[in-house]
Design a protein around this motif. Sequence first.
Motif, PDB file in Angstrom:
ATOM      1  N   PRO A 247      25.028  95.123  23.535  1.00 40.88           N
ATOM      2  CA  PRO A 247      24.355  93.878  23.929  1.00 40.88           C
ATOM      3  C   PRO A 247      25.101  92.653  23.413  1.00 40.88           C
ATOM      4  N   GLU A 248      25.037  91.583  24.166  1.00 40.51           N
ATOM      5  CA  GLU A 248      25.795  90.377  23.826  1.00 40.51           C
ATOM      6  C   GLU A 248      25.427  89.835  22.455  1.00 40.51           C
ATOM      7  N   LYS A 249      24.139  89.923  22.089  1.00 38.58           N
ATOM      8  CA  LYS A 249      23.697  89.383  20.809  1.00 38.58           C
ATOM      9  C   LYS A 249      24.155  90.226  19.625  1.00 38.58           C
ATOM     10  N   LEU A 250      24.686  91.436  19.899  1.00 38.91           N
ATOM     11  CA  LEU A 250      25.158  92.311  18.819  1.00 38.91           C
ATOM     12  C   LEU A 250      26.675  92.329  18.697  1.00 38.91           C
ATOM     13  N   ARG A 251      27.365  91.510  19.457  1.00 42.94           N
ATOM     14  CA  ARG A 251      28.832  91.528  19.404  1.00 42.94           C
ATOM     15  C   ARG A 251      29.371  90.693  18.234  1.00 42.94           C
ATOM     16  N   GLY A 252      28.600  89.742  17.784  1.00 46.62           N
ATOM     17  CA  GLY A 252      28.970  89.001  16.584  1.00 46.62           C
ATOM     18  C   GLY A 252      29.922  87.858  16.774  1.00 46.62           C
ATOM     19  N   TRP A 253      30.817  87.908  17.758  1.00 47.42           N
ATOM     20  CA  TRP A 253      31.787  86.859  18.055  1.00 47.42           C
ATOM     21  C   TRP A 253      32.820  86.646  16.956  1.00 47.42           C
ATOM     22  N   ARG A 254      32.718  87.376  15.847  1.00 49.34           N
ATOM     23  CA  ARG A 254      33.640  87.122  14.727  1.00 49.34           C
ATOM     24  C   ARG A 254      34.879  88.005  14.786  1.00 49.34           C
ATOM     25  N   TRP A 255      34.717  89.236  15.275  1.00 47.17           N
ATOM     26  CA  TRP A 255      35.815  90.202  15.257  1.00 47.17           C
ATOM     27  C   TRP A 255      36.277  90.570  16.667  1.00 47.17           C
ATOM     28  N   LEU A 256      35.935  89.730  17.636  1.00 48.35           N
ATOM     29  CA  LEU A 256      36.339  90.010  19.008  1.00 48.35           C
ATOM     30  C   LEU A 256      37.819  89.695  19.210  1.00 48.35           C
ATOM     31  N   LYS A 257      38.337  90.120  20.347  1.00 49.37           N
ATOM     32  CA  LYS A 257      39.711  89.770  20.687  1.00 49.37           C
ATOM     33  C   LYS A 257      39.832  88.257  20.806  1.00 49.37           C
ATOM     34  N   SER A 258      41.026  87.753  20.614  1.00 50.70           N
ATOM     35  CA  SER A 258      41.237  86.316  20.469  1.00 50.70           C
ATOM     36  C   SER A 258      40.684  85.508  21.633  1.00 50.70           C
ATOM     37  N   GLN A 259      40.786  86.047  22.853  1.00 48.56           N
ATOM     38  CA  GLN A 259      40.314  85.278  24.009  1.00 48.56           C
ATOM     39  C   GLN A 259      38.794  85.181  24.066  1.00 48.56           C
ATOM     40  N   PHE A 260      38.093  86.020  23.282  1.00 49.65           N
ATOM     41  CA  PHE A 260      36.636  85.996  23.283  1.00 49.65           C
ATOM     42  C   PHE A 260      36.043  85.263  22.077  1.00 49.65           C
TER      43      PHE A 260
ATOM     44  N   SER B 239      41.696  96.129  14.616  1.00 47.28           N
ATOM     45  CA  SER B 239      41.179  96.545  13.321  1.00 47.28           C
ATOM     46  C   SER B 239      39.661  96.665  13.340  1.00 47.28           C
ATOM     47  N   ALA B 240      38.977  95.747  14.055  1.00 43.23           N
ATOM     48  CA  ALA B 240      37.519  95.807  14.138  1.00 43.23           C
ATOM     49  C   ALA B 240      37.076  97.018  14.952  1.00 43.23           C
ATOM     50  N   PHE B 241      37.816  97.329  16.013  1.00 44.80           N
ATOM     51  CA  PHE B 241      37.437  98.484  16.827  1.00 44.80           C
ATOM     52  C   PHE B 241      37.549  99.784  16.040  1.00 44.80           C
ATOM     53  N   ASN B 242      38.541  99.889  15.184  1.00 40.85           N
ATOM     54  CA  ASN B 242      38.661 101.110  14.372  1.00 40.85           C
ATOM     55  C   ASN B 242      37.418 101.326  13.518  1.00 40.85           C
ATOM     56  N   ALA B 243      36.899 100.242  12.949  1.00 43.08           N
ATOM     57  CA  ALA B 243      35.681 100.356  12.141  1.00 43.08           C
ATOM     58  C   ALA B 243      34.468 100.658  13.016  1.00 43.08           C
TER      59      ALA B 243
ATOM     60  N   ASN C  38      40.335  87.241  13.004  1.00 45.59           N
ATOM     61  CA  ASN C  38      39.593  88.299  13.679  1.00 45.59           C
ATOM     62  C   ASN C  38      40.236  89.671  13.531  1.00 45.59           C
ATOM     63  N   HIS C  39      41.418  89.719  12.920  1.00 40.67           N
ATOM     64  CA  HIS C  39      42.069  91.001  12.623  1.00 40.67           C
ATOM     65  C   HIS C  39      41.874  91.409  11.165  1.00 40.67           C
TER      66      HIS C  39
END
Length: 713
Positions: free
Chosen positions: A552-565, A469-473, A252-253
């Motif tokens: 929105p929850e459906k746009l978060r992707g779940w792939r690049w979230l923080k490890s606990q998510f 890294s995902a947040f920077n993008a 995820n990083h």
Amino acid sequence: MPDDLKPKIGQSFMTLDRALDFYNNYARYVGFDTRKKGSKKEKDVITWIYVVCSREGTKQRKNEQHEVKRKRSSIKCFCNAKVSWKFFMGIGYVIQSFVEEHNHEMVEERHKHFMKLNRNLDLVHQKFILDCANANIGPTLSFSLLKEVLGGLDYVGCTVLEVRNYRRDLRAYVEGADAQMLLNEMRRKKELCAAFTYEFEVNSKDRLTRLFWCDPTAKRNYHLYGDIVSFDTTYSTNRYCMIFAPFTGKDNHGRPVTFAAGLLSKENADSFSWLFKQFVKCMGVAPKLIVTDQDLGMKVAIAEVLLNTRHRWCMWHIMNKVADKLPKNMLGSEELKKELNACVWSELIEPDAFEESWHAIMERYGLANNDWFSSMFASRKFWVPAFFRDFPMSSLIKTTSLSESQNNFFKRYSKCRANLMLFYMNYNHALEAQRSNSAKLEYYDSTKVPILRTELEIEKHASTIYSGSAFNAIQEEIVYACFSLSCATLGVSTNRENEVYNINDKDSNSWTVTYSIGDDTYLCGCKKFERLGLLCSHIFCVLKYKFVKLIPEKLRGWRWLKSQFVKPIHGGFCDDHEIFSAVDEKKIAFKNMYALFFEIAQSIEGNIDQINAFTAIIEEGKKQLLGEGVVLSSIEKRALIENFYGSQVPNFIEVHPPNVVSTKGSGSRRKSKKEAAIKLAKKPGRKCGNCHVIGHHDSRNCKKVNEKTKQRQ
């Protein structure tokens, strides 16, 4: 010299080691090297031994018929200096004879550190070399570091040659047993943790041919990030020519993460099929997409084993071949390079547009009839990025630097002549470094607060759910969508089911974002979210228009979230195994002891009185703990190497390593002048241009030329 350092007839020593150490210390002080000359043994006890000066005797001369391949000078000059001991029960070793006189000059003080007696590897040297080997530091750099630690070349006590020889002996220790030791180590891990998996195969001669292994942490990472797998075999262990085959993805990083690894003796479809079967069996589910190079055996194996997995070729491997396949007159064409890259690496190009652009480039530069480029286009479904667009997260490998960086990562931890045990140790070091970097990024995500560039709630929300890294993008997309004049909503059309937004970007491209009212979902024509799992500026522009403050929850992707998510990509995974290593109290105590020693040593450096006092304290403590006159035995020295490998050489070997192969630099031996002359004499001669005689001679020095020269004179 001091009288107590000189040997005396009748002087006794309890052990042979003490006797030899005494005479060697005497030789060091005087300035000569020693050599054992002869001994007698009865029932495993040496009863008589004598030691001579290293310059005793003379160099043996070989028969003149045998050519000397290496001409080396000799130090021998018939020196008669020697000492002998005889063993007496209850007394020890008693000096029977002592000849003090030498017939040569003693070594000068400034040259004594070159003497063989002063170039022995003691415990300090051996432990330091082993630590350097464990960190994959070569002999030359190890010697340089040792020089700095001990204060200079004059105080090292050895040369780089001794360091190289010790590293050679380190490899030789497991010669022929490294495959069995490796399997024993994996069996031990399996006994400690049932989730550890390893499988292997041998040939008819019981030689290891295939090996696969995976630990619980790697399994967990696969179920979290294993939607796409890169499989690359461009690196081999070289000593046995076994191919190293890691299964790799991105976490995820955005960093490489290893899922499993294998070693194969052959790169064929059968070997790859076996490895893929073991991978699927271990993980319980096949990857959605796998990226490889253009190996035909891999293609066949994937079609046979990974039935529902999409197969794509690695763009990095393909583009690396372009320079080899281009005509020589086009190698320097910057225009071709720019046009080809613009066509191939474009994320937004549609299949029809790609085909049109590709055909135009091939026609413009006369490559339409080039077989390689034609075959690449015919196989475009395996590699063209536009064909990834209907597959979620496929552009994780879009830069295709994953396989390159991963192989380079492991190469830094692996030497070309490494045996299997050394390779496995270095692999674990590389894996440990990889996971430590990932843990460090997780720590940063949980403790650091990103610097926000706006006061928007949506940016603040993104900083709390996405990895660094995902947040920077994401941040770049938010800032561009909300504050750039070039990104704007051109129009909106609405019906009962959808809201359609026309969005303009900085390149004057118009994109359509469709919002499904019933499903509460967004779809953009650029398909960045579908490719990368990251929202594009076009969707953020619509969210701003709709005054949406949280992603929105459906746009978060779940792939690049923080490890606990992060949620598992492959369902059905039970993470019930302990994956964190337990704290080793012995290592903590040893580290504290080391730290205390160096703290004191650093504090007293330069004060000879304090150094001597500290040395006396250590020697007294050594006597209290270990007793008087402790000498490191060969068994204890062997224990150092066993601790380095973590296991002993097994007495019984069931699985043998593959045959050792010749590597680069081990070509045919250079022939001597005599051999070359004999070989030349067997060949038919050529005719001389001057004397017209058939024979092997220089035409400039033939008889006819010499006669003409005499006539002129």
